[in-house]
Design an enzyme around this catalytic site. Structure first.
Site, PDB file in Angstrom:
ATOM      1  N   ASP A 136       0.830  -1.211   0.000  1.00 22.36           N
ATOM      2  CA  ASP A 136       0.000   0.000   0.000  1.00 22.36           C
ATOM      3  C   ASP A 136       0.863   1.258   0.000  1.00 22.36           C
ATOM      4  OD1 ASP A 136      -2.307  -1.500   0.144  1.00 22.36           O
ATOM      5  OD2 ASP A 136      -2.351  -1.500   2.335  1.00 22.36           O
ATOM      6  N   ARG A 212     -18.853   3.560   6.495  1.00 24.73           N
ATOM      7  CA  ARG A 212     -18.514   2.255   7.063  1.00 24.73           C
ATOM      8  C   ARG A 212     -17.111   1.905   6.606  1.00 24.73           C
ATOM      9  NH1 ARG A 212     -22.238   2.980   9.435  1.00 24.73           N
ATOM     10  NH2 ARG A 212     -23.986   1.640   9.986  1.00 24.73           N
ATOM     11  N   GLY A 213     -16.296   1.504   7.562  1.00 32.09           N
ATOM     12  CA  GLY A 213     -14.937   1.125   7.196  1.00 32.09           C
ATOM     13  C   GLY A 213     -14.147   0.891   8.456  1.00 32.09           C
ATOM     14  N   ARG A 220     -10.327   9.217  10.841  1.00 32.69           N
ATOM     15  CA  ARG A 220     -11.748   8.859  10.741  1.00 32.69           C
ATOM     16  C   ARG A 220     -12.491   9.030  12.073  1.00 32.69           C
ATOM     17  NH1 ARG A 220     -11.120   3.446   6.833  1.00 32.69           N
ATOM     18  NH2 ARG A 220     -10.092   4.587   5.165  1.00 32.69           N
ATOM     19  N   ALA A 277      -2.981   4.247   2.771  1.00 28.48           N
ATOM     20  CA  ALA A 277      -2.656   5.190   1.676  1.00 28.48           C
ATOM     21  C   ALA A 277      -4.024   5.719   1.206  1.00 28.48           C
ATOM     22  CB  ALA A 277      -1.895   4.456   0.582  1.00 28.48           C
ATOM     23  N   ALA A 278      -4.172   6.033  -0.085  1.00 22.93           N
ATOM     24  CA  ALA A 278      -5.496   6.455  -0.563  1.00 22.93           C
ATOM     25  C   ALA A 278      -6.458   5.277  -0.384  1.00 22.93           C
ATOM     26  CB  ALA A 278      -5.416   6.840  -2.033  1.00 22.93           C
ATOM     27  N   PHE A 280      -9.669   2.964  -1.597  1.00 24.31           N
ATOM     28  CA  PHE A 280     -10.322   2.622  -2.868  1.00 24.31           C
ATOM     29  C   PHE A 280     -11.770   3.104  -2.941  1.00 24.31           C
ATOM     30  CE2 PHE A 280      -7.222  -1.148  -2.896  1.00 24.31           C
ATOM     31  CZ  PHE A 280      -6.287  -0.404  -3.581  1.00 24.31           C
ATOM     32  N   ARG A 281     -12.379   3.383  -1.772  1.00 26.64           N
ATOM     33  CA  ARG A 281     -13.820   3.685  -1.798  1.00 26.64           C
ATOM     34  C   ARG A 281     -14.178   4.980  -2.532  1.00 26.64           C
ATOM     35  NH1 ARG A 281     -12.785   3.833   3.195  1.00 26.64           N
ATOM     36  NH2 ARG A 281     -14.212   2.317   4.079  1.00 26.64           N
TER      37      ARG A 281
HETATM   38  N1  UDP Z   1     -15.787  -1.431   2.553  1.00 25.08           N
HETATM   39  C1  UDP Z   1     -17.085  -1.636   2.169  1.00 25.08           C
HETATM   40  N2  UDP Z   1     -18.051  -1.781   3.125  1.00 25.08           N
HETATM   41  C2  UDP Z   1     -17.758  -1.729   4.441  1.00 25.08           C
HETATM   42  C3  UDP Z   1     -16.421  -1.526   4.828  1.00 25.08           C
HETATM   43  C4  UDP Z   1     -15.454  -1.370   3.860  1.00 25.08           C
HETATM   44  O1  UDP Z   1     -17.398  -1.699   0.986  1.00 25.08           O
HETATM   45  O2  UDP Z   1     -18.688  -1.857   5.257  1.00 25.08           O
HETATM   46  C5  UDP Z   1     -14.758  -1.274   1.524  1.00 25.08           C
HETATM   47  C6  UDP Z   1     -14.255   0.158   1.507  1.00 25.08           C
HETATM   48  O3  UDP Z   1     -15.015   0.953   0.681  1.00 25.08           O
HETATM   49  C7  UDP Z   1     -12.833   0.020   1.065  1.00 25.08           C
HETATM   50  C8  UDP Z   1     -12.444  -1.374   1.540  1.00 25.08           C
HETATM   51  O4  UDP Z   1     -13.645  -2.059   1.837  1.00 25.08           O
HETATM   52  O5  UDP Z   1     -12.737   0.100  -0.329  1.00 25.08           O
HETATM   53  C9  UDP Z   1     -11.552  -1.356   2.749  1.00 25.08           C
HETATM   54  O6  UDP Z   1     -12.101  -0.454   3.667  1.00 25.08           O
HETATM   55  P1  UDP Z   1     -11.401  -0.083   5.025  1.00 25.08           P
HETATM   56  O7  UDP Z   1     -12.135   1.052   5.633  1.00 25.08           O
HETATM   57  O8  UDP Z   1     -11.251  -1.290   5.854  1.00 25.08           O
HETATM   58  O9  UDP Z   1      -9.925   0.338   4.609  1.00 25.08           O
HETATM   59  P2  UDP Z   1      -9.383   1.493   3.646  1.00 25.08           P
HETATM   60  O10 UDP Z   1      -8.893   0.777   2.423  1.00 25.08           O
HETATM   61  O11 UDP Z   1     -10.472   2.438   3.361  1.00 25.08           O
HETATM   62  O12 UDP Z   1      -8.282   2.103   4.412  1.00 25.08           O
END
Ligand code: UDP
Length: 388
Positions: A136, A212-213, A220, A277-278, A280-281
């Site tokens: 990452d 959500r994450g 956050r 890092a950045a 993906f969401r």
């Molecule tokens: N994600 C999701 N639904 C959730 C939690 C996470 O679709 O309820 C996706 C989120 O959009 C991201 C990935 O899973 O693309 C990983 O999310 P997380 O917040 O764990 O880590 P990030 O990559 O954002 O640091």
């Protein structure tokens, strides 16, 4: 845009002479032009003034990113430079239109996600070799460490890494319970999220900010705390990730259930934060036709260059306190037409300019420009295995 020009004129004239603003839209905001929201109006005005739509023929919207990332290697890349950074990622070679790679890849599905795009392009690519970082974190800091060409999916302005379109456009992590083989398949997500976005009327979206994450960054926390204090305004909860050990990792609450991307589209206001890092969401939630609040501007992926604050998303400072977040959400709730316009423009920029063909186009342009910088004839490394 027209509405904004009127709005801006309205702000200007409200400072001079309220009577000049006559029509309904202008009057609607005139009382507020000098209020606590005037800074936001000013920022929107500036953004609208300077914004021009980019023409994405041959993925030109992102051309400046390749130029900027390769500029530092303008004098060419020699073999010694390449050897110095060999340990920073996975070595790939393209020789006579075949692809070769180090036998071991740290994250096999990430390598597959990368190879999917390169293999498509092989018939048109010259010989070259490159180091692709599948971690990452970027590798080539501007102030310390070694210098050389390393490809990474994300970086900040502090790094010399060359950005490439992440593996997860096709395959690979992060994997969550809803996407156990990794998020992947951007082509399918685009269709699904785009369909739900078009079927969900703006007026029917839930009037709350949503997130959500997992707690991959403490930036956050402010939103999670705001949600606990103001559940009628924000629904933000931490989920588990692979590193979860106890409730401390979800800010002293039980982990929440994960939520699909399409479910996100039910909410009018969606939050994006950096992770390791950045995250993906960002691109997924921009497709929801909801307003995206993007926190922090430091962490980038290649396509961020085409996204403009206040046009495609609401920019939020990474040090924002819960009060700052509340203020911004309340602004958007009060100015629904402003919010709707940002939501629609955010959708359009991703739907029109981040198609699978744009990803392939970016890879092609990047690799062709990079190959021209190599100052030596690439010889096949016997330690590599053939992929294609
Ligand atoms: N994600 C999701 N639904 C959730 C939690 C996470 O679709 O309820 C996706 C989120 O959009 C991201 C990935 O899973 O693309 C990983 O999310 P997380 O917040 O764990 O880590 P990030 O990559 O954002 O640091």
């Amino acid at each position: 845009i027209n509405k904004f020009i009127v709005l801006v004129k309205c702000i200007e004239c409200s400072l001079e002479d309220n009577k000049k603003c006559t029509n309904g839209f202008e009057n609607k905001y005139i009382e507020e032009a000098n209020t606590k929201y005037s800074i936001i109006f000013k920022q929107i005005e500036e953004a609208r003034k300077t914004f021009t739509t980019c023409n994405n023929t041959k993925c030109s919207c992102y051309a400046s990113v390749i130029e900027n990332d390769l500029k530092i290697f303008g004098d060419g890349i020699d073999k010694a430079m390449m050897e110095k950074v060999a340990s920073k990622g996975t070595k790939y070679q393209i020789i006579d239109h075949h692809l070769y790679r180090d036998k071991n890849c740290m994250f096999p599905s990430r390598c597959s996600g990368i190879e999917h795009f390169i293999i498509k392009l092989l018939p048109k690519l010259p010989n070259m070799e490159l180091i692709i970082n599948t971690r990452d974190w970027p590798q080539i800091h501007k102030e310390y460490g070694i210098f050389g060409p390393v490809f990474s999916f994300s970086k900040t302005g502090d790094y010399h890494d060359i950005m490439y379109p992440t593996w997860s456009f096709w395959e690979g992590g992060p994997a969550i319970s809803l996407y156990p083989r990794g998020i992947g398949r951007w082509d399918q997500h685009r269709e699904e999220i785009g369909k739900v976005a078009n079927e969900t009327a703006w007026e029917n979206k839930i009037l709350k900010a949503f997130f959500r994450g997992s707690r991959t960054s403490q930036e956050r926390d402010a939103l999670i705390i705001l949600s606990r204090e103001n559940p009628e305004l924000v629904d933000a909860k931490y989920t588990k990730n692979q590193a979860w050990k106890s409730d401390a990792d979800t800010l002293y609450a039980s982990p929440a259930e994960e939520v699909t991307f399409t479910e996100h589209c039910k909410y009018k206001y969606l939050f994006n934060f950096r992770g390791v890092a950045a995250s993906f969401r960002f691109k997924h939630i921009l497709l929801c036709k909801s307003v995206v609040f993007h926190v922090g501007h430091e962490w980038l992926e290649f396509f961020y260059s085409a996204l403009k604050p206040w046009i495609h998303y609401v920019p939020v400072d990474s040090n924002s306190r819960k009060e700052d977040l509340k203020f911004l959400i309340e602004f958007m709730k009060k100015h629904d037409d402003v919010a709707k316009e940002i939501a629609q423009d955010g959708f359009k920029i991703i739907w029109n300019n981040l198609k699978m063909t744009d990803i392939v186009c970016y890879w092609r342009k990047l690799l062709l420009k990079y190959a021209k910088l190599l100052k030596y004839k690439v010889k096949k490394d016997p330690n590599l295995i053939r992929i294609s």
